[in-house]
Design an enzyme around this catalytic site. Structure first.
Site, PDB file in Angstrom:
ATOM      1  N   PHE A  27      17.962  22.071   3.688  1.00 55.37           N
ATOM      2  CA  PHE A  27      19.317  22.604   3.558  1.00 55.37           C
ATOM      3  C   PHE A  27      20.031  22.565   4.900  1.00 55.37           C
ATOM      4  CE2 PHE A  27      22.283  25.968   1.670  1.00 55.37           C
ATOM      5  CZ  PHE A  27      22.770  25.110   0.696  1.00 55.37           C
ATOM      6  N   THR A  50      15.477  16.618   3.580  1.00 54.20           N
ATOM      7  CA  THR A  50      14.871  17.087   4.832  1.00 54.20           C
ATOM      8  C   THR A  50      15.104  16.033   5.920  1.00 54.20           C
ATOM      9  OG1 THR A  50      12.740  16.108   4.265  1.00 54.20           O
ATOM     10  CG2 THR A  50      13.083  18.412   3.627  1.00 54.20           C
ATOM     11  N   LYS A  73      15.253   8.738   5.344  1.00 51.35           N
ATOM     12  CA  LYS A  73      14.835   7.349   5.586  1.00 51.35           C
ATOM     13  C   LYS A  73      13.347   7.198   5.857  1.00 51.35           C
ATOM     14  CE  LYS A  73      17.891   7.027   8.931  1.00 51.35           C
ATOM     15  NZ  LYS A  73      18.949   7.987   8.594  1.00 51.35           N
ATOM     16  N   VAL A  97      21.010   4.446   3.545  1.00 54.31           N
ATOM     17  CA  VAL A  97      21.608   3.330   4.289  1.00 54.31           C
ATOM     18  C   VAL A  97      23.125   3.390   4.190  1.00 54.31           C
ATOM     19  CG1 VAL A  97      21.705   0.833   4.616  1.00 54.31           C
ATOM     20  CG2 VAL A  97      19.618   1.885   3.739  1.00 54.31           C
ATOM     21  N   GLY A 132      25.314   5.790   4.597  1.00 52.08           N
ATOM     22  CA  GLY A 132      26.011   6.999   4.149  1.00 52.08           C
ATOM     23  C   GLY A 132      26.812   6.740   2.890  1.00 52.08           C
ATOM     24  N   ASP A 163      17.007   3.637  14.283  1.00 56.73           N
ATOM     25  CA  ASP A 163      17.649   4.057  13.034  1.00 56.73           C
ATOM     26  C   ASP A 163      18.087   2.834  12.222  1.00 56.73           C
ATOM     27  OD1 ASP A 163      19.156   6.015  11.287  1.00 56.73           O
ATOM     28  OD2 ASP A 163      20.835   4.848  12.067  1.00 56.73           O
ATOM     29  N   LYS A 188      16.710   1.324   8.459  1.00 53.48           N
ATOM     30  CA  LYS A 188      17.596   0.974   7.344  1.00 53.48           C
ATOM     31  C   LYS A 188      17.361  -0.477   6.906  1.00 53.48           C
ATOM     32  CE  LYS A 188      20.977   4.442   8.634  1.00 53.48           C
ATOM     33  NZ  LYS A 188      22.094   4.758   9.529  1.00 53.48           N
ATOM     34  N   GLY A 205      27.892  11.910   8.034  1.00 52.70           N
ATOM     35  CA  GLY A 205      28.743  13.027   7.652  1.00 52.70           C
ATOM     36  C   GLY A 205      28.175  13.676   6.413  1.00 52.70           C
TER      37      GLY A 205
END
Lengths: 168, 331
Positions: free
Chosen positions: B11, B92, B121, B148, B150, B217, B221, B313
């Protein structure tokens, strides 16, 4: 490589085929053909301009076969490099023998470094360079960049290559 | 009307975004025949369980005020195993070393016959095959559009909209932090270090930016794309990775003089997975600025399709999760 060629045909049927067949036999790729049928040379032949891609080694063979077929070859203009690319290097470019770096491309025989811009902010700081590379074709350009990548690993330089869409 | 009971496991920013989106979109979901109740929310300190449906507004308020929703001590894994529900929304944080708690949660979800929709991911980049197998065995769905790009649709775009096409390659900017730093270096004629500091101040880069700026990162992806779109069995080790930390202001200027911008580009092809700074023509669709993400999908029939959007975001990522949830129950 790309070749532009002026040839002269006799004004009898089947002459154009005699000119084009050798090109396809030698795996040339015809790009354009301008057939000035209404014009005549002082020799009463018909001038034709061809543009095609062909392996450099096959060009002499082609000219021979055209002449054997009775086709006059008036002018041959090779345009060796048809692919152009830009690549950036970052690191100690000068101190890792910039001449040697350029040579590895030039020595390939199918690609050359034709321009280099260097930016060296301060001694001991990493410099940046933009290289323009010309190659005889797209595949060769890929290959040249890949050669550069290998050298860069050895010299601890970062290579910034164009995106795929730019060189394919 | 189909009754759906969901848990939100994790959360933080994304998990809270999901709660907000579910609050806002309750009526739209009902109009699609989905009556969704969140019956459990877990964060790192504990959880709230309410089989009649949690009051999401109250849960969000409590999280903001006290830093946790925890009412009892159940962990996320406990919730997945003991609370009867249909779908686990796994949000998470990513652990790229081991897959972390996210991996444990996903495995448990399938074991107990629950669908998984995730933004995490790590487990997908490390254990894609195992997770897909586990989902198949449980006859449950594993959906991960949010991992991947957003909000930018890419996995579902290829799977659904471009169905029937052979995908030749995917090339794009999949990390907003790197895009922001490179864009700002050129705008401000500032060094990498200066613009990294600015993005950290703005919260665009993490205090430890390694994961973003070293290309890790983006590489994760790419692995997810390679496995899901190209049906490969790739792992992080298969990706050739160069980050942006060595990109100089001078190189950006030299590129600019030739009509290019420099972007951290991730590239997936059948035989190559690569993350590296690349020259992009300034007028090319991939040359988007700021924190935007973008991807060009090259196909045999449709040609090249380019999508761009916000890659990170809370609400944007929740949007991708919502669309995955809907796609499970629309079928």
């Amino acid at each position: 490589m790309r070749v532009s060629m002026d040839i002269e045909l006799k004004d009898t049927p089947g002459q154009l085929l005699l000119a084009l067949n050798p090109i396809s036999e030698l795996k040339g790729n015809l790009k354009s053909i301008v057939h000035h049928h209404e014009e005549r040379t002082p020799r009463s032949t018909i001038p034709v301009q061809l543009v095609f891609e062909i392996e450099p080694a096959n060009l002499e063979v082609l000219i021979g076969r055209l002449e054997d077929n009775g086709i006059g070859v008036a002018r041959v203009d090779e345009k060796r490099f048809t692919a152009h690319g830009a690549v950036l290097l970052i690191g100690h470019i000068v101190h890792t023998d910039i001449q040697d770096t350029i040579d590895t491309i030039d020595k390939t025989g199918f690609a050359e470094v034709v321009n280099i811009s260097l930016s060296m902010p301060q001694i001991d700081m990493r410099s940046s360079a933009s290289l323009k590379i010309d190659a005889v074709g797209k595949n060769e350009l890929h290959e040249a960049i890949s050669v550069l990548r290998q050298v860069a690993i050895k010299k601890d330089l970062v290579v910034i290559e164009p995106i795929e869409a730019e060189i394919s | 009307m189909r009754k759906v009971r969901a848990s939100i496991i994790g959360f933080g920013s994304v998990g809270q975004g999901v709660a907000e989106v579910l609050l806002r979109k309750g009526d739209e979901l009902k109009s699609l025949g989905i009556d969704l109740d969140v019956v459990a929310i877990a964060d790192s300190k504990g959880s709230e369980v309410n089989l009649a449906g949690i009051d999401l507004k109250a849960a969000l308020g409590r999280k903001r005020e006290f830093g946790t929703v925890a009412i009892d001590d159940l962990t996320g894994e406990d919730v997945i195993k003991s609370v009867d529900h249909d779908i686990v929304i796994e949000t998470t944080p990513t652990d790229i070393e081991t897959g972390g708690i996210g991996l444990v949660n996903m495995v448990a979800a399938f074991e107990f016959g629950r669908h998984v929709v995730t933004s995490n991911k790590g487990p997908l980049a490390l254990k894609y095959r195992e997770l897909v197998e586990a989902a198949k065995e449980a006859d449950r769905k594993l959906l991960f559009e949010a991992t991947v790009g957003g909000a930018m649709p890419i996995i579902n775009l290829v799977r659904d909209t471009l169905a029937g096409n052979e995908i030749l390659s995917v090339e794009g900017i999949l990390n907003g932090t790197c895009n922001y730093i490179l864009t700002r270096m050129m705008e401000e004629h500032a060094s990498y270090e200066q613009m990294l500091a600015e993005s950290q101040e703005l919260g665009i880069a993490e205090t430890d930016p390694t994961y973003d700026v070293e290309g890790i990162d983006t590489a994760c992806k790419l692995v997810i794309l390679a496995n899901s779109i190209f049906n490969q069995d790739a792992t992080y080790q298969d990706v050739d990775v160069t980050g942006i930390t060595k990109v100089t202001l001078e190189s950006l200027s030299l590129a600019y003089d030739e009509g290019y911008v420099i972007k951290l580009i991730g590239e997936v092809k059948k035989d190559r997975l690569r993350v590296s700074p690349r020259l992009v023509p300034a007028s090319h669709p991939l040359a988007v600025g700021g924190t935007l993400n973008v991807a060009s999908v090259s196909t045999d029939l449709a040609g090249t399709i380019t999508v761009t959007g916000r890659g990170a975001g809370s609400i944007e990522t929740a949007s991708a999760i919502l669309s995955d949830i809907i796609s499970i129950y629309k079928d």
